[in-house]
Write a protein that holds these residues in place. Structure first.
Motif, mmCIF file in Angstrom:
data_model
loop_
_atom_site.group_PDB
_atom_site.id
_atom_site.type_symbol
_atom_site.label_atom_id
_atom_site.label_comp_id
_atom_site.label_asym_id
_atom_site.label_seq_id
_atom_site.Cartn_x
_atom_site.Cartn_y
_atom_site.Cartn_z
ATOM 1 N N PRO A 1 -27.166 76.117 -65.524
ATOM 2 C CA PRO A 1 -28.239 76.085 -66.527
ATOM 3 C C PRO A 1 -29.596 76.451 -65.937
ATOM 4 N N SER B 1 -30.176 78.987 -63.973
ATOM 5 C CA SER B 1 -30.102 80.340 -63.410
ATOM 6 C C SER B 1 -30.997 81.362 -64.094
ATOM 7 N N GLY B 2 -31.917 80.912 -64.949
ATOM 8 C CA GLY B 2 -32.757 81.860 -65.684
ATOM 9 C C GLY B 2 -33.390 82.917 -64.795
ATOM 10 N N ILE C 1 -20.915 79.313 -67.015
ATOM 11 C CA ILE C 1 -22.126 78.527 -66.764
ATOM 12 C C ILE C 1 -21.649 77.162 -66.302
ATOM 13 N N SER D 1 -27.703 74.122 -70.787
ATOM 14 C CA SER D 1 -26.504 74.959 -70.685
ATOM 15 C C SER D 1 -26.244 75.749 -71.974
ATOM 16 N N LYS E 1 -28.577 76.741 -74.125
ATOM 17 C CA LYS E 1 -29.638 77.738 -74.260
ATOM 18 C C LYS E 1 -29.299 79.007 -73.472
ATOM 19 N N ILE E 2 -28.834 78.799 -72.262
ATOM 20 C CA ILE E 2 -28.533 79.977 -71.418
ATOM 21 C C ILE E 2 -27.293 80.710 -71.951
ATOM 22 N N ASN E 3 -26.370 79.967 -72.547
ATOM 23 C CA ASN E 3 -25.193 80.583 -73.156
ATOM 24 C C ASN E 3 -25.628 81.509 -74.308
#
Ligand SMILES: Nc1nc2c(ncn2[C@@H]2O[C@H](COP(=O)(O)OP(=O)(O)OP(=O)(O)O)[C@@H](O)[C@H]2O)c(=O)[nH]1
Ligand SMILES: [Mg+2]
Length: 307
Positions: free
Chosen positions: A168, A170-171, A190, A198, A200-202
């Protein structure tokens, strides 16, 4: 073990396999005969690359994934590649802990590769080691690469299915990876999805792939590898991806390209070994020891070498 009487069966014993890998890795005497003798024993198996930023959970995923795949597979090989590590050999201590469930299984072979050895460059060496593993009768191969540099990109190019392991947090990494790893990822996991962010990044990654040119949109999975959550979905997606490759003949095309690359490398190595005989090597050494202004230009020396 003489390198000339290796059979597929003898490679099934882990100690023989380890010795064969050491011979190939260090290009010891008889290494090309060894590869040549076992080449026809190989069968094409799925090679899964697990890659991503340091500490994202690649070894933890590999541990759980291997356990899951062993429900169907008889034997699995794992190579852990760290170009920055000076260590080669068995699994390094950290991986022994992270891969605790599979480390002592007889049907799992784990080998770590660092920068030492690999006389012809890490990626050429790995391609040759893969041939040994394919001949040793494993059903699947998992290659974990640490980091996100050029060597890792070269290494995962050998893989059929590339799993990019993110977290999560890793932005920023994603911004950096835009031009490289993201493009070649077939599945995104992820990991550490027990942490905030988690979902949000997905969503972000799904939107990114919606507008990308990729032939097959990579599935984006949320995992908690420490607790085995999401591992069965990952295993399923990995198998599905291999079926997809087979259905589009991509697997065969990749094998053809790989054969050509191996042949070109072997021709190049043999040519340069034969061409650079003692007389020519001593000529080059003599030039190298001269003052810069008196040396034959290295770009011209090819034409000046003794016959
Ligand atoms: N919270 C949480 N931690 C995890 C999870 N999976 C792994 N970890 C932890 O993250 C740390 C790094 O895990 P590794 O599996 O070693 O990660 P790696 O990507 O292989 O690391 P390198 O090989 O050093 O790049 C360890 O302390 C793990 O216990 C997870 O799902 N949730
Ligand atoms: Mg690791």
């Amino acid at each position: 073990m003489s390198s000339f009487n290796i059979s597929s069966n003898s490679l099934k014993e882990n100690c023989n396999l380890s010795r064969a890998i050491t011979i190939v890795e260090n290009k010891l005497d008889g290494y090309s005969e060894l590869l040549s003798n076992i080449y026809h024993l190989r069968k094409n198996i799925q090679k899964i690359g697990i890659t991503g930023p340091p500490g994202a959970g690649k070894s933890t995923i590999t541990n759980s994934l291997c356990k899951d795949l062993l429900k169907e597979d008889q034997r699995i090989a794992i190579i852990s590649v760290d170009p920055t590590s000076p260590f080669n050999g068995g699994a390094i201590l950290g991986d022994r802990i992270r891969m605790k469930d599979i480390h002592d299984l007889d049907n799992v072979y784990i080998r770590s590769l660092g920068s030492r050895g690999s006389a012809g460059g890490l990626s050429e060496t790995i391609d040759e080691i893969i041939i040994l593993l394919e001949a040793a009768g494993f059903d699947r191969l998992i290659i974990e690469t640490v980091g996100v540099g050029q060597v890792e990109l070269d290494v995962i190019n050998f893989c059929d299915t590339i799993v990019l392991c993110l977290t999560p947090e890793s932005g920023d990494d994603i911004q950096m990876m835009k031009s490289g790893l993201l493009e070649c990822a077939d599945i995104i996991s992820i990991n550490k999805s027990d942490r905030p962010g988690s979902k949000k990044i997905n969503i972000f990654l799904n939107q990114l792939f919606d507008i990308s040119q990729k032939l097959r949109k990579p599935p984006v999975l949320n995992l908690v590898a420490l607790k085995n959550k999401g591992i069965d979905e990952l295993a399923l997606e990995i198998k599905n991806h291999y079926l997809f490759l087979k259905s589009t003949n991509a697997e065969i095309k990749r094998d053809i390209e790989r054969y050509k690359k191996l042949a070109f490398n072997s021709i190049k190595n043999n040519l340069s070994n034969e061409f650079l005989n003692e007389k020519r090597m001593s000529f080059i050494n003599k030039e190298a020891k001269k003052e810069n202004i008196k040396r034959i230009s290295p770009f011209k020396i090819f034409k000046k070498l003794p016959k």
